[in-house]
Design a protein around this motif. Structure first.
Motif, mmCIF file in Angstrom:
data_model
loop_
_atom_site.group_PDB
_atom_site.id
_atom_site.type_symbol
_atom_site.label_atom_id
_atom_site.label_comp_id
_atom_site.label_asym_id
_atom_site.label_seq_id
_atom_site.Cartn_x
_atom_site.Cartn_y
_atom_site.Cartn_z
ATOM 1 N N LEU A 277 5.292 -7.934 86.771
ATOM 2 C CA LEU A 277 4.128 -7.736 87.643
ATOM 3 C C LEU A 277 4.309 -6.505 88.531
ATOM 4 C CD1 LEU A 277 2.663 -11.130 88.873
ATOM 5 C CD2 LEU A 277 2.231 -9.819 86.816
ATOM 6 N N ARG A 278 5.590 -6.260 88.994
ATOM 7 C CA ARG A 278 5.806 -5.099 89.857
ATOM 8 C C ARG A 278 5.548 -3.812 89.082
ATOM 9 N NH1 ARG A 278 11.332 -3.894 92.870
ATOM 10 N NH2 ARG A 278 11.804 -3.432 90.712
ATOM 11 N N SER A 279 6.009 -3.793 87.831
ATOM 12 C CA SER A 279 5.796 -2.567 87.056
ATOM 13 C C SER A 279 4.302 -2.351 86.782
ATOM 14 C CB SER A 279 6.586 -2.633 85.752
ATOM 15 O OG SER A 279 6.026 -3.618 84.922
ATOM 16 N N LEU A 280 3.540 -3.439 86.810
ATOM 17 C CA LEU A 280 2.085 -3.311 86.587
ATOM 18 C C LEU A 280 1.323 -3.196 87.918
ATOM 19 C CD1 LEU A 280 1.684 -6.094 83.853
ATOM 20 C CD2 LEU A 280 1.531 -3.633 83.484
ATOM 21 N N HIS A 281 2.080 -3.145 89.026
ATOM 22 C CA HIS A 281 1.482 -3.127 90.371
ATOM 23 C C HIS A 281 0.581 -4.333 90.570
ATOM 24 C CE1 HIS A 281 3.181 0.820 90.774
ATOM 25 N NE2 HIS A 281 2.579 1.188 89.634
ATOM 26 N N LEU A 282 1.033 -5.460 90.124
ATOM 27 C CA LEU A 282 0.210 -6.675 90.244
ATOM 28 C C LEU A 282 0.858 -7.750 91.109
ATOM 29 C CD1 LEU A 282 -1.280 -7.129 86.653
ATOM 30 C CD2 LEU A 282 -2.521 -6.585 88.744
ATOM 31 N N THR A 283 1.914 -7.389 91.858
ATOM 32 C CA THR A 283 2.433 -8.374 92.813
ATOM 33 C C THR A 283 1.465 -8.403 93.986
ATOM 34 O OG1 THR A 283 3.783 -6.636 93.758
ATOM 35 C CG2 THR A 283 4.885 -8.141 92.230
ATOM 36 N N ASP A 284 1.518 -9.532 94.714
ATOM 37 C CA ASP A 284 0.585 -9.724 95.828
ATOM 38 C C ASP A 284 -0.861 -9.536 95.363
ATOM 39 O OD1 ASP A 284 -0.371 -10.304 98.283
ATOM 40 O OD2 ASP A 284 0.111 -8.365 99.188
ATOM 41 N N SER A 285 -1.130 -10.001 94.140
ATOM 42 C CA SER A 285 -2.498 -9.866 93.641
ATOM 43 C C SER A 285 -2.908 -11.182 92.990
ATOM 44 C CB SER A 285 -2.566 -8.703 92.640
ATOM 45 O OG SER A 285 -3.132 -9.136 91.421
ATOM 46 N N GLY B 213 -2.766 -10.960 89.207
ATOM 47 C CA GLY B 213 -1.408 -11.047 88.671
ATOM 48 C C GLY B 213 -0.957 -12.506 88.555
#
Lengths: 276, 374
Positions: free
Chosen positions: A131-139, A142
């Motif tokens: 998720l971090r590599s997809l910039h989807l943390t805190d989302s 995600g």
């Protein structure tokens, strides 16, 4: 009430013992729910005081709604419903292929369950990295995606079970009646499997709704779900037990509704296809 | 109108198991053909291959001379009625019956009219808006028939459609199917394991065993001239009795069943001569063993070891007194006094109606020397 062959004094003693046992078992299950409800509706200062209902107040709920709880409630709804909506089309088609065509073979079908067999802790870090590599943390998206992936294997298996229960004759009849294989699936099989799809959907919803570990690691303050928000009420100043209790009461409500719903559909699902 | 031809059709499964082995069969246009056999004999598989629901491993299926082997079920214009009826559970009776027409793109008004017509024919009009779950077994079976009829297919394929009904309803539906066949004049292939259905409904019977055809013919002709022991036994209830014997020359021929038990063979059965001096299986139907003497009948004593009084007839299982080691015989007695268990009865075997079989191959030994049809 008496059972056949259990008349007489001895029968009555057995009955009484049986009921006593059942009452104790019911209390063991109901007490926590009753007590949480009680703590939620009395003022915070009386959380630990004796008596069932010394005073009734909405104080705890007000405190809860003053904070981030409404936001978390909405987050939970979005994530739980979203994950089911996302996973279901895959689960339905995969389950059908497994049930009808034996796709992927026995080993393939079982290996789908591999992620269910690992402890969640083993999956949470890789999930975080992805998720971090997809910039989807805190989302929310995600988290929805992760829950959909977690739900998919077991939803697939539930659907496979339901499709196995639908006689292949139905599809054959539709195909000789002029339908293509795809039409037979869409017009005949899918509507017949609807109770099963609903039941599986509700189960998936409940699982996502209750999930804590992934939500804790993958969400932030803005995207926290109910379990994370409730855990957040255990502060360094102590546990705000009244507020937690109010939160628990509200968190359980959809589950009660869902379990009624699922009961109806599972029973219906069991008898629905049986037209013989 | 449809003439259905199976040309050396086989079905071999992935595991190598053979479901159907090189079946060749010609069903005439408008014929009512019965596929009869025990479970697992390949009769339903054959039906499904004709419908296009099961892959054909080798051979060809022709409808009116057109090769349909590779065609999809929808392109064959055949209607199938399944044992489970396979009614669409989420649709009303109306939608169920009209489904095939809808799939073929017929206009809604026209579908409505055709459905009403079929419903009237089958007495389903009051139930058109019900779901299948709210119907009785007999009504469901009619809906399944209605769904087949309304499309006016080239032929009907019926896969044990009566086996889920109770005895009385089954008898009614048997008559109804025969009536429908007469009024529609379409080819029907009817799969069943019930020999009453086979005897009473079809123009011809095709008897299958282990994926092969054992015999094809008109019901009474097959009954009178079974080609082998399997057919003789399968096509009647109670089945034909078989007694091991030796055929000996003795002022003509005689059947030697046991020491002191020797039955003369009717002179007309000259075909049996070629089995002289060899072991045979004597086949005697229970209805060819009579309580009363007559010319050509051979009397013998049996001890009743089981008695089934059915009202119009009594089936007695009897052990031959003179040869208790031989298999017990079933004897069909008409209405009259019911024998008691253990009672000894004098019965009379009508050898002019008897059959002889080769005990090795099971094949019949023709009665007449020139192989003439009897």
């Amino acid at each position: 009430m008496s059972f056949a062959g259990m008349g007489g004094r001895r029968g009555r003693v057995t009955q009484a013992g049986l009921h006593l046992g059942l009452i104790v078992a019911c209390l063991a299950v109901l007490m926590p729910i009753v007590w949480v409800t009680r703590v939620a509706v009395v003022p915070a200062s009386m959380s630990y005081s004796p008596g069932l209902l010394p005073q009734v107040s909405s104080e705890n709920f007000e405190a809860l709604f003053a904070g981030r709880f409404p936001r978390s409630y909405l987050n939970s709804l979005i994530v739980a419903a979203g994950s089911v909506i996302l996973a279901m089309p895959f689960a339905v088609t995969l389950g059908y292929a497994f049930a009808r065509f034996g796709t992927a073979g026995r080993v393939g079908r079982f290996s789908v369950l591999a992620t269910q067999m690992l402890p969640p802790v083993a999956l949470v870090l890789p999930a975080f990295a992805i998720l971090r590599s997809l910039h989807l943390t805190d989302s929310l998206f995600g988290l929805t995606l992760v829950y959909a992936a977690l739900n998919l294997p077991f939803l697939t298996w539930i659907m496979m079970g339901f499709f196995r229960g639908i006689p292949v004759d139905l599809e054959w009849a539709a195909m000789t009646d002029g339908a293509t294989a795809a039409q037979a699936f869409r017009i005949v099989v899918l509507p017949t499997a609807l109770p099963g799809i609903a039941a599986a959907g509700v189960l998936g919803f409940i699982l996502s709704w209750n999930e804590f570990l992934f939500a804790l690691v993958l969400s932030g303050p803005r995207t926290a779900t109910i379990p994370v928000a409730l855990a957040g009420l255990q502060t360094s100043n102590g546990v705000q037990i009244g507020t937690v209790a109010a939160g628990v009461v509200l968190a359980v409500l959809p589950l009660i509704v869902a379990s009624r719903f699922i009961q109806r559909f599972i029973v219906e699902g069991l008898t629905f296809g049986a037209v013989k | 109108m449809a003439r259905i031809t199976l040309d050396r059709v086989s079905r071999v499964y992935g595991s190598g198991a053979v479901g159907v082995h090189e079946i060749t069969l010609d069903v005439a246009d408008g014929e009512f053909l019965i596929l009869l056999g025990p479970s697992g004999c390949g009769k339903s598989t054959t039906l499904r291959m004709i419908a296009g629901l099961e892959e054909v491993t080798s051979g060809r299926i022709l409808i009116d001379g057109r090769d349909v082997t590779g065609l999809r079920p929808r392109d064959r214009n055949l209607a199938v009625v399944f044992q489970s009826y396979a009614l669409y559970p989420t649709m009303t009776v109306r939608a169920n019956i009209g489904f095939g027409l809808k799939m073929r793109g017929m206009a809604t008004d026209a579908i409505g009219a055709r459905v009403e017509e079929a419903a009237t024919l089958l007495g389903l009009s009051p139930y058109l808006d019900r779901k299948p779950a709210a119907l009785s077994g007999g009504q469901r079976q009619r809906v399944a028939l209605g769904r087949a009829i309304v499309r006016e297919p080239e032929a009907f394929l019926l896969d044990e459609p009566l086996s889920n009904l109770d005895a009385q309803l089954r008898a009614e539906m048997r008559a109804e199917l025969v009536r429908l066949h007469r009024s529609l004049g379409r080819t029907i292939i009817h799969v069943t394991h019930d020999q009453v259905e086979a005897m009473t409904m079809g123009d011809r019977i095709c008897i299958l065993r282990a994926g092969r055809i054992e015999q094809v013919g008109a019901p009474l002709q097959v009954y009178a001239n079974p080609a082998n022991m399997f057919v003789a036994q399968f096509l009647a209830s109670p089945p034909m009795n078989f007694l091991p014997a030796r055929l000996e020359p003795d002022e003509g021929l005689a059947l030697d069943l046991a020491p002191g038990l020797r039955w003369p063979v009717p002179a007309a059965h000259d075909g049996w001569g070629r089995a002289s001096n060899s072991s045979v299986a004597l086949g005697l139907r229970p209805e060819d063993i009579h309580p009363h003497p007559a010319a050509g009948r051979v009397p013998f004593d049996v001890e009743a070891i089981a008695v089934e009084a059915l009202g119009p007839e009594t089936i007695v299982t009897g052990r031959i007194r003179a040869a208790p080691h031989l298999p017990a015989l079933k004897v069909r007695l008409g209405r009259g006094p019911v024998p008691r268990l253990g009672e000894t009865l004098v019965v009379h075997a009508d050898l002019s109606a008897a059959h002889l079989f080769d005990p090795e191959s099971g094949r019949v030994i023709p009665r007449l020397a020139r192989g003439a049809v009897q």
